[in-house]
Design a protein around this motif. Sequence first.
Motif, PDB file in Angstrom:
ATOM      1  N   LYS A 169     131.640 -64.859   1.856  1.00 56.68           N
ATOM      2  CA  LYS A 169     130.452 -64.409   1.003  1.00 56.68           C
ATOM      3  C   LYS A 169     129.062 -65.069   1.577  1.00 56.68           C
ATOM      4  N   LYS A 170     128.586 -65.393   2.388  1.00 56.05           N
ATOM      5  CA  LYS A 170     127.738 -65.932   2.765  1.00 56.05           C
ATOM      6  C   LYS A 170     127.622 -65.288   3.940  1.00 56.05           C
ATOM      7  N   LYS A 171     127.930 -63.980   4.101  1.00 54.66           N
ATOM      8  CA  LYS A 171     127.796 -63.251   5.474  1.00 54.66           C
ATOM      9  C   LYS A 171     127.411 -62.245   4.683  1.00 54.66           C
ATOM     10  N   GLU A 172     127.720 -61.593   3.304  1.00 55.50           N
ATOM     11  CA  GLU A 172     127.157 -60.714   2.423  1.00 55.50           C
ATOM     12  C   GLU A 172     125.538 -60.533   2.238  1.00 55.50           C
ATOM     13  N   PRO A 173     125.032 -59.515   2.754  1.00 56.26           N
ATOM     14  CA  PRO A 173     123.975 -59.780   2.957  1.00 56.26           C
ATOM     15  C   PRO A 173     123.249 -59.185   0.906  1.00 56.26           C
ATOM     16  N   PRO A 174     122.139 -59.920   0.641  1.00 54.79           N
ATOM     17  CA  PRO A 174     121.842 -59.819  -0.354  1.00 54.79           C
ATOM     18  C   PRO A 174     121.654 -58.955  -1.876  1.00 54.79           C
ATOM     19  N   SER A 175     121.870 -59.012  -2.380  1.00 59.24           N
ATOM     20  CA  SER A 175     121.790 -57.533  -3.128  1.00 59.24           C
ATOM     21  C   SER A 175     120.008 -57.238  -3.794  1.00 59.24           C
ATOM     22  N   ASP A 176     120.198 -55.623  -3.882  1.00 60.30           N
ATOM     23  CA  ASP A 176     118.585 -55.345  -3.950  1.00 60.30           C
ATOM     24  C   ASP A 176     119.271 -55.114  -5.749  1.00 60.30           C
ATOM     25  N   GLU A 177     118.919 -56.404  -6.517  1.00 57.86           N
ATOM     26  CA  GLU A 177     119.122 -55.794  -8.013  1.00 57.86           C
ATOM     27  C   GLU A 177     117.967 -56.108  -8.760  1.00 57.86           C
TER      28      GLU A 177
END
Length: 109
Positions: free
Chosen positions: A101-109
């Motif tokens: 989860k830490k490696k996931e890119p941030p979502s553009d919400e």
Amino acid sequence: MPLKPDDTVCYCFHVSMRKIESFCRIEKPRYPSQISECLSAGTGCGWCVPLLKKIHQDMCDTAQPWWRKEAEHPAESAAPDSAHFDDAESYAAARDQYIAKKKEPPSDE
């Protein structure tokens, strides 16, 4: 069943529950961060930090200031606690999910 003495708490630096409990029993650190200073546990990915705090609280019986008792951090509500895991494998699997989860890119919400 919570973690056993020879189960790993900090996978980044391979620190076992036994090592952390022995350190707390012998040295009686005043703050949880002193566990990290001595054993390096909690200084890698950060997954085990809440568990280190819990172990410190349980073993060292240090008084918490009133302002820390009232301020619950939302990130720590899902903190790893050895009682929340059936065994060492489920603890390790939860850490793997935490790392992914830490490696996931941030979502553009």
